[in-house]
Design a protein around this motif. Sequence first.
Motif, PDB file in Angstrom:
ATOM      1  N   ALA A 194       0.832  -1.209   0.000  1.00 23.88           N
ATOM      2  CA  ALA A 194       0.000   0.000   0.000  1.00 23.88           C
ATOM      3  C   ALA A 194       0.864   1.256   0.000  1.00 23.88           C
ATOM      4  N   GLN A 195       1.974   1.228   0.747  1.00 19.52           N
ATOM      5  CA  GLN A 195       2.875   2.389   0.799  1.00 19.52           C
ATOM      6  C   GLN A 195       3.544   2.626  -0.560  1.00 19.52           C
ATOM      7  N   ILE A 196       3.955   1.538  -1.232  1.00 15.02           N
ATOM      8  CA  ILE A 196       4.604   1.669  -2.545  1.00 15.02           C
ATOM      9  C   ILE A 196       3.613   2.196  -3.579  1.00 15.02           C
ATOM     10  N   ILE A 197       2.362   1.700  -3.525  1.00 16.67           N
ATOM     11  CA  ILE A 197       1.324   2.177  -4.449  1.00 16.67           C
ATOM     12  C   ILE A 197       1.078   3.671  -4.234  1.00 16.67           C
ATOM     13  N   GLU A 198       0.982   4.077  -2.968  1.00 14.94           N
ATOM     14  CA  GLU A 198       0.758   5.491  -2.664  1.00 14.94           C
ATOM     15  C   GLU A 198       1.930   6.344  -3.147  1.00 14.94           C
ATOM     16  N   LEU A 199       3.147   5.818  -2.991  1.00 19.59           N
ATOM     17  CA  LEU A 199       4.344   6.521  -3.463  1.00 19.59           C
ATOM     18  C   LEU A 199       4.278   6.729  -4.978  1.00 19.59           C
ATOM     19  N   MET A 200       3.879   5.689  -5.720  1.00 12.93           N
ATOM     20  CA  MET A 200       3.824   5.806  -7.174  1.00 12.93           C
ATOM     21  C   MET A 200       2.741   6.784  -7.620  1.00 12.93           C
ATOM     22  N   LYS A 201       1.630   6.815  -6.894  1.00 10.07           N
ATOM     23  CA  LYS A 201       0.584   7.790  -7.199  1.00 10.07           C
ATOM     24  C   LYS A 201       1.091   9.220  -6.956  1.00 10.07           C
ATOM     25  N   GLU A 202       1.863   9.385  -5.889  1.00 11.84           N
ATOM     26  CA  GLU A 202       2.440  10.697  -5.579  1.00 11.84           C
ATOM     27  C   GLU A 202       3.442  11.117  -6.652  1.00 11.84           C
ATOM     28  N   ILE A 203       4.261  10.172  -7.117  1.00  9.46           N
ATOM     29  CA  ILE A 203       5.228  10.451  -8.190  1.00  9.46           C
ATOM     30  C   ILE A 203       4.495  10.933  -9.436  1.00  9.46           C
ATOM     31  N   GLN A 204       3.396  10.251  -9.757  1.00  7.91           N
ATOM     32  CA  GLN A 204       2.630  10.626 -10.947  1.00  7.91           C
ATOM     33  C   GLN A 204       2.053  12.033 -10.801  1.00  7.91           C
ATOM     34  N   ARG A 205       1.540  12.335  -9.609  1.00  7.04           N
ATOM     35  CA  ARG A 205       0.950  13.663  -9.370  1.00  7.04           C
ATOM     36  C   ARG A 205       1.991  14.770  -9.488  1.00  7.04           C
ATOM     37  N   THR A 206       3.189  14.528  -8.938  1.00  4.88           N
ATOM     38  CA  THR A 206       4.183  15.602  -8.875  1.00  4.88           C
ATOM     39  C   THR A 206       5.023  15.741 -10.137  1.00  4.88           C
ATOM     40  N   SER A 207       5.227  14.627 -10.872  1.00  5.31           N
ATOM     41  CA  SER A 207       6.130  14.692 -12.032  1.00  5.31           C
ATOM     42  C   SER A 207       5.442  14.494 -13.375  1.00  5.31           C
ATOM     43  N   ASN A 208       4.125  14.147 -13.350  1.00  6.35           N
ATOM     44  CA  ASN A 208       3.373  13.905 -14.588  1.00  6.35           C
ATOM     45  C   ASN A 208       3.977  12.772 -15.417  1.00  6.35           C
TER      46      ASN A 208
END
Length: 359
Positions: A194-208
Amino acid sequence: MSENLLEVKNLKINFKTYAGIVQAVRGVNFEVKQGETLCIVGESGSGKSVTSNALMKLIPQPPGIYAEGQILFDGRDLVPMTEKEMTKIRGNEIAMIFQDPMTALNPTMRIGKQIMEVILKHKKNTSKAEAKKRAIELIDQVGIPFPEQRFKQYPHEFSGGMRQRIVIAIALAAEPKLLIADEPTTALDVTIQAQIIELMKEIQRTSNTAIIFITHDLGVVANIADRVAVMYAGQIVEYGTANEIFYNPKHPYTWGLLGSMPDLDNNADELLRTIPGSPPDLIHPPVGDAFAARNEFAMQIDYEQDPPMFQVSDSHFAKTWLLHPDAPHVPVPEAVLKRIEGYIQKNKEAGIDLGKVGE
């Protein structure tokens, strides 16, 4: 130029073996836009990892053969590119996160140096001091505390989840446009997943960054996907937005995947549904629909002709004769509906109203 960052057109990948030619990927089509997450889901052996490796031109030739098709990345076809041309794209424009972080990391090299190596290779005119500063920032960005101290440590000093975070940091080091994640959470426990999934979602939000996420776990898909491609026997059998695949599935294989998902809220006495049988031998693919032998709703035509992709909506397609106008109406099985409605209820509790099944 197309609005799509990546377009895969009629991709066919074969492997020469002593037993014959394995048709591992059989005419796959999909696209990914900048900043979008596409999840490719299916059982082991469905062709997911072969497809992801093909995008990076990591299929060894021989025994692999790019038999047909195009992989258009930023308007350039990667299929005819030489190894030298691909080395400029790998890591720099397209990066990959592999399933096992221990095989992706060098056990003899400090973590910080491994991240710096990527920055210095792909970001020309970057000094070592700048690369070190950026590496520490990346360690912090992927959620590892005390990044300056961690920078000096070796992979064996990290837990499995932290090693996977470092692999993600390395993949992000050159600021790629496309990130391919091949089952990156499989070896991790559910909390770390769950933490890794949330991290990847955050990466997508911040870096497009665009993400292709390969998985067999539909629970993961629900949490990260914009669009979903369901793969079976080397083909995409259903393709649509995450909501369409979860709340209005059309292919019996998708029903089987949804119905076989474990649910912690289920009654302990309730049996977990399974898909009977096993995937076909792709040295000799079956005539007709490859899923017919495992499909309780199969008709005679399923054993005679391969179905086309039927259009359900502007964004939703499924490869099943059940969508033919002359086919009998087969509703989604009751057990699968219960599972889907459970997801809808959980989303409502989280403040997200996704409508009714079939809308």
